[in-house]
Design a protein around this motif. Structure first.
Motif, PDB file in Angstrom:
ATOM      1  N   PHE A 131       0.949  -1.241  -0.038  1.00 16.50           N
ATOM      2  CA  PHE A 131      -0.074  -0.090  -0.149  1.00 16.50           C
ATOM      3  C   PHE A 131       0.900   1.496   0.022  1.00 16.50           C
ATOM      4  O   PHE A 131       0.759   2.285  -0.618  1.00 16.50           O
ATOM      5  CB  PHE A 131      -0.912  -0.038   1.196  1.00 16.50           C
ATOM      6  N   THR A 135       4.842  -2.868  -4.949  1.00 22.16           N
ATOM      7  CA  THR A 135       5.204  -4.109  -5.284  1.00 22.16           C
ATOM      8  C   THR A 135       6.570  -4.255  -5.798  1.00 22.16           C
ATOM      9  O   THR A 135       7.233  -3.204  -6.119  1.00 22.16           O
ATOM     10  CB  THR A 135       4.255  -4.922  -6.033  1.00 22.16           C
ATOM     11  N   ASP A 138       7.517  -2.448  -8.442  1.00 24.73           N
ATOM     12  CA  ASP A 138       7.790  -0.885  -8.307  1.00 24.73           C
ATOM     13  C   ASP A 138       9.275  -0.801  -7.535  1.00 24.73           C
ATOM     14  O   ASP A 138       9.848   0.561  -7.749  1.00 24.73           O
ATOM     15  CB  ASP A 138       6.738  -0.319  -7.420  1.00 24.73           C
ATOM     16  N   ALA A 216      -7.460   4.460   4.677  1.00 24.58           N
ATOM     17  CA  ALA A 216      -6.834   5.019   3.289  1.00 24.58           C
ATOM     18  C   ALA A 216      -6.806   6.484   3.030  1.00 24.58           C
ATOM     19  O   ALA A 216      -5.594   7.092   2.767  1.00 24.58           O
ATOM     20  CB  ALA A 216      -7.621   4.442   1.983  1.00 24.58           C
ATOM     21  N   GLU A 221      -1.501   8.457   7.920  1.00 25.65           N
ATOM     22  CA  GLU A 221      -0.472   7.687   6.975  1.00 25.65           C
ATOM     23  C   GLU A 221      -0.297   6.301   7.150  1.00 25.65           C
ATOM     24  O   GLU A 221       0.947   6.142   7.445  1.00 25.65           O
ATOM     25  CB  GLU A 221       0.532   8.693   6.378  1.00 25.65           C
ATOM     26  N   LEU A 309      -6.147  -2.547   2.127  1.00 24.93           N
ATOM     27  CA  LEU A 309      -5.757  -1.004   1.623  1.00 24.93           C
ATOM     28  C   LEU A 309      -5.150  -1.256   0.110  1.00 24.93           C
ATOM     29  O   LEU A 309      -5.365  -0.552  -0.634  1.00 24.93           O
ATOM     30  CB  LEU A 309      -4.951  -0.163   2.600  1.00 24.93           C
TER      31      LEU A 309
ATOM     32  N   ARG B 103      -9.695   6.118  -5.527  1.00 29.79           N
ATOM     33  CA  ARG B 103      -8.635   6.994  -5.797  1.00 29.79           C
ATOM     34  C   ARG B 103      -8.042   6.889  -6.995  1.00 29.79           C
ATOM     35  O   ARG B 103      -6.925   6.674  -7.089  1.00 29.79           O
ATOM     36  CB  ARG B 103      -7.550   6.542  -4.624  1.00 29.79           C
ATOM     37  N   ASN B 160       4.532   4.080 -11.686  1.00 29.67           N
ATOM     38  CA  ASN B 160       3.928   3.682 -10.369  1.00 29.67           C
ATOM     39  C   ASN B 160       2.451   4.169  -9.757  1.00 29.67           C
ATOM     40  O   ASN B 160       1.950   3.857  -8.869  1.00 29.67           O
ATOM     41  CB  ASN B 160       4.952   4.248  -9.201  1.00 29.67           C
ATOM     42  N   ARG B 209      -3.833  11.208  -1.894  1.00 27.79           N
ATOM     43  CA  ARG B 209      -4.479  12.037  -0.948  1.00 27.79           C
ATOM     44  C   ARG B 209      -3.412  13.249  -0.591  1.00 27.79           C
ATOM     45  O   ARG B 209      -2.263  12.843  -0.240  1.00 27.79           O
ATOM     46  CB  ARG B 209      -4.992  11.377   0.175  1.00 27.79           C
TER      47      ARG B 209
END
Lengths: 389, 478
Positions: A131, A135, A138, A216, A221, A309, B103, B160, B209
């Motif tokens: 989240f 992953t 990335d 989320a 955070e 999430l 989102r 990403n 966000r």
């Protein structure tokens, strides 16, 4: 390099290879693949073997390419937050080495030991912190692969910001050994956070989607929120991770948000782990699909654990399931989850006739063309992946 | 070309096919004006289906096509072909869906980068990758180039933040590549492929966000070395700021001349550091940052959004600003491991002195992404060549230090000849396997990224003589 005859323990999804090759360098991997190409031998690459039974059994397997001897951390440039490691390095060994410099690869592995860099990339497993950190695809910034004809190719590099050429690392991540062998990988790292706190509480299933949405969007955070529901009828346990210098105050904010719970500085014992994978189903979904996923999993009678999430959970069978029953269960699951915008794929299951493991895959014709270009002889883990690739 | 044009007119609205030579010249280059070519024909499709029809016709006629968004690319990635079709996506500018609970937003390729953020800002969301050209650059172009920007250090690149793309393949098929689907990560391979694997017609982006707190700091140092030390110290302390940008004295001078950004006088280097996240976290990191920037002779902290914008103004306008202090310049884009920055900057200084060419340095210090601005006077005989030489030598420095020839601008037509310096023949042949899977006929943006295109099906290493693509004028060999 050692090459030995295979024995029963080397079987891949029930298919017994003839030989096991243990190359000790990238050049030796290339030599094995060249030799196999010359003799039309099928090859299945393996790391620690934790996920070797995932996917379909290979159509044929002559050589099991055991990468355990490629186990060197080649370069840890701490100042650049980058590490280059061979495929056979275990994720545990890598984590230990990086922790010495106050850094980590923010990639969770679903097994407590044995998983390697190569196997983690080949299966693209991801855990709770996806989240926040993404992953494997990335975090991977460079890769060395060996193609079925023995060609050694590199893409990416050892800098995070790099857009030169095609990103072969993305293509090989999650390719289940069907395009070639991942020999080395370079990752971007993160500094180890100053502190970690987990906030865990039992919650009502009906409240979970609302809580996930609030988490989320929370300014505290969280790095991850995991749910564990081992019995389909039991209330799920929600555990939320916050990381950083101000972890305590943020944990307090999370605790308030979820209406109580225990704050610990270690994860709950089930955190991010797969415990039973004779039958293992992966479900991916958009945030608004969570309610449908929870309901579908409960109806199917499967245990659920995963990242609410990041939109990715594992379903495990908590009792033996017959072939026909499994096929029907997956079909039902897929109907409900796809209606909510999600996908269901069967990661591991005993061979069973009527089971559709992958569901619809939109780019399949293009994927087949990629497979044909990289592995025209169908020698790399043939038949293990999507669409019989 | 004439029969193709007639066929294009039969599948597109009347005003969507441009053949008037004067209007065609509007599209003869992208942001890299050094390379120019008048496109054979320009089309302005309004839908994905129209893009697919155009690409199918290109296939029927064996004619190459190039896609172009806003044309802000800096590597000639959207340089048209005189013998080809230029597909301009500027009419495809709808934000199709904003889905805040999930989102994400679904947009057409011609939507500008900043427009996405503007559409969701009031609800407290934004789209994270922010190239300096974000006011005008298109999201389709961002996907093609995998463009980044100042906030990549913490938040990553376009790849990403894109969840799915509908693309028109080089065969003219409409295919959706979705991160959620099982199978190969074709989406990951497509993003950053610079238009050589097809044309994106619909893009699903992830929205982020807005953070609770943002602290923007401007630190002025006497020398660039001191600035560099502060960068290392910040990263070494385990802080990952949202951005760390650095400008040297010459870049500051240009920015002052252009936008009067009032950076501290006499600075040899300024560092812009942005921290963001939960308020409590940012507060602690800022306290630490103050200590780590002890070598700065001035530290400014933006008190509000206006002051924050003022700090960023000099940095964001730096590229264009050097026009105030030099008649011509080359914007270079190379990457080195962050720890190699001091050595590489010193070497750039030496190159600059040796060739009598000024170099202004503006860069994403956090991820080692250099943007040296190589200044010259195009009226002075030989100056352009010397500037080219310095610019090329900087890329060699990047490769030598284990870096990359491009961090965000792409390879395009400009750097194709440098690819063999960074990659082996085997690496490039392997990348061609991907190309051949998507585009067996080599019609999608040929001549970009790869220096010596290989015919699909050709066995590596056995080709003799002039390449057929070169001979037919479809590709250039360096």
């Amino acid at each position: 390099m050692t090459v030995r005859p295979a024995d029963a323990e080397d079987a891949v999804g029930g298919v017994l290879p003839r030989w096991v090759a243990l190359p000790e360098s990238v050049e030796e991997v290339a030599a094995v693949l060249r030799a196999c190409a010359a003799r039309d031998l099928a090859v299945v690459p393996a790391g620690g073997g934790t996920k070797l039974h995932w996917g379909l059994p290979p159509e044929r397997c002559d050589v099991l390419l055991d990468l355990c001897c490629l186990n060197e951390i080649l370069e840890h440039a701490a100042g650049d937050l980058v590490v280059r490691a061979q495929a056979g390095v275990t994720m545990d060994a890598l984590a230990a080495a990086l922790a010495g410099e106050g850094q980590e690869l923010a990639l969770d592995v679903p097994f407590s030991e044995g998983a390697t860099v190569g196997g983690t990339l080949a299966t693209a497993t991801a855990g709770p912190r996806a989240f926040r950190y993404g992953t494997a695809r990335d975090l991977l910034i460079g890769v060395t692969v060996v193609l079925p004809d023995g060609t050694v190719a590199r893409s990416g590099g050892k800098v995070v910001k790099n857009v030169a050429g095609y990103d072969l690392g993305k293509l090989f991540t999650g390719s289940h050994g069907t395009l070639g062998v991942i020999a080395e990988a370079t990752f971007r790292l993160h500094p180890l956070p100053a502190a970690r706190r987990w906030v865990s509480a039992e919650v009502a299933a009906a409240e979970l989607p609302g809580l996930a949405a609030a988490l989320a969007a929370a300014q505290a955070e969280p790095s991850a929120a995991e749910v564990d529901r081992p019995e389909p009828d039991a209330p799920p346990v929600l555990s939320v991770l916050v990381e950083g210098a101000a972890a305590d105050s943020r944990a307090a904010a999370v605790r308030e948000l979820i209406g109580g719970g225990e704050v610990t500085d270690a994860p709950p014992p089930w955190w991010g782990l797969i415990t039973r994978d004779e039958v293992l189903v992966e479900v991916r979904f958009p945030a608004t699909g969570l309610a449908a996923v929870l309901e579908a999993a409960a109806r199917a009678g499967l245990a659920l654990r995963g990242s609410v999430l990041a939109g990715r959970v594992w379903l495990e069978a908590w009792r033996p399931v017959g072939g026909d029953e499994l096929a029907a269960t997956v079909a039902g699951l897929r109907r409900r989850v796809e209606a909510a915008g999600g996908r269901v794929s069967v990661t591991a299951a005993p061979p069973c006739a009527g089971l559709d493991r992958w569901g619809q895959v939109s780019g399949l014709p293009l994927m087949r063309r990629v497979k044909e270009r990289f592995d025209p002889g169908r020698r790399m883990s043939p038949g293990r992946f999507v669409g019989g690739m | 070309m004439e029969t193709l044009t007639a066929a294009l007119r039969s599948v597109l609205p009347r005003d969507a096919v441009i053949t008037d030579p004067v209007r065609l010249r509007t599209y003869e280059c992208d942001g890299l004006t050094y390379h120019r070519a008048t496109p054979g024909v320009v089309v302005l499709p309004a839908t994905a289906e129209q893009v697919a029809r155009v690409v199918r016709l290109c296939n029927d006629f064996g004619v190459p096509f190039v896609a172009r968004g806003s044309g802000t690319g800096l590597s000639g990635g959207a340089l048209p072909r005189e013998d080809g079709v230029l597909i301009v996506t500027s009419k495809m500018r709808a934000i199709l869906e904003i889905d805040l609970p999930n989102r994400r937003a679904v947009v057409e390729p011609g939507v500008t980068n900043l427009a996405i953020t503007e559409a969701v800002r009031e609800q407290g969301y934004y789209y994270a990758p922010d190239p300096s050209s974000q006011q005008v650059c298109s999201i389709g172009g961002n996907v093609a180039e995998n463009s980044g920007g100042a906030h990549c250090l913490k938040y990553g690149f376009t790849v990403n933040h894109v969840e799915a793309c509908e693309i028109v393949t080089p065969d003219g098929d409409l295919v959706t590549l979705d991160r959620m689907d099982p199978g190969y990560d074709l989406l990951g391979a497509f993003i950053g492929s610079e238009g050589t694997l097809g044309v994106a017609t619909k893009i699903t982006v992830r929205l982020s966000r807005a953070p609770e707190a943002v602290t923007t700091v401007l630190a002025a140092f006497e020398s660039i070395e001191q600035g560099g030390q502060a960068v290392s110290a910040i990263i070494g302390a385990g802080i990952v700021p949202a951005a760390i940008e650095m400008m040297d004295a010459l870049a500051i001078e240009a920015a002052e001349a252009a936008v009067a950004c009032s950076y501290p006088a006499g600075a040899g280097a300024v560092l812009i550091v942005e921290l963001d996240g939960p308020a409590a976290e940012v507060e602690r990191q800022f306290a630490r940052l103050r200590e780590l920037c002890a070598g700065a002779f001035e530290l400014r902290v933006a008190a509000d959004a206006a002051e924050r914008a003022a700090i960023w103004k000099g940095r964001k306008s730096a590229f264009a600003a050097v026009g105030r202090i030099s008649p011509a310049y080359i914007v270079q884009d190379g990457v080195v491991p962050r720890t190699a920055l001091p050595g590489v900057l010193a070497a750039i200084d030496r190159l600059s002195a040796e060739h009598g060419i000024r170099v202004a340095n503006v860069f994403h210090a956090g991820d080692g992404n250099l943007h040296p601005l190589v200044l010259f006077d195009d009226a002075e005989p030989g100056a352009g060549e010397r500037a080219e030489a310095v610019s090329g030598a900087i890329l060699d420095l990047c490769i030598e230090h284990g870096g990359s020839i491009t961090g965000e601008h792409g390879v395009g037509v400009d750097k194709a000849r440098y690819m063999p310096r960074m990659f082996s023949a085997a690496d490039l042949d392997t990348m061609q396997l991907v190309r051949c899977a998507f585009d067996p006929r080599g019609l999608a943006n040929p001549g970009k990224v790869f220096p010596t295109p290989r015919l699909c099906g050709e066995v590596p290493g056995v080709r003799k003589g002039v390449h057929p693509l070169v001979e037919s004028g479809k590709a250039e060999q360096f």
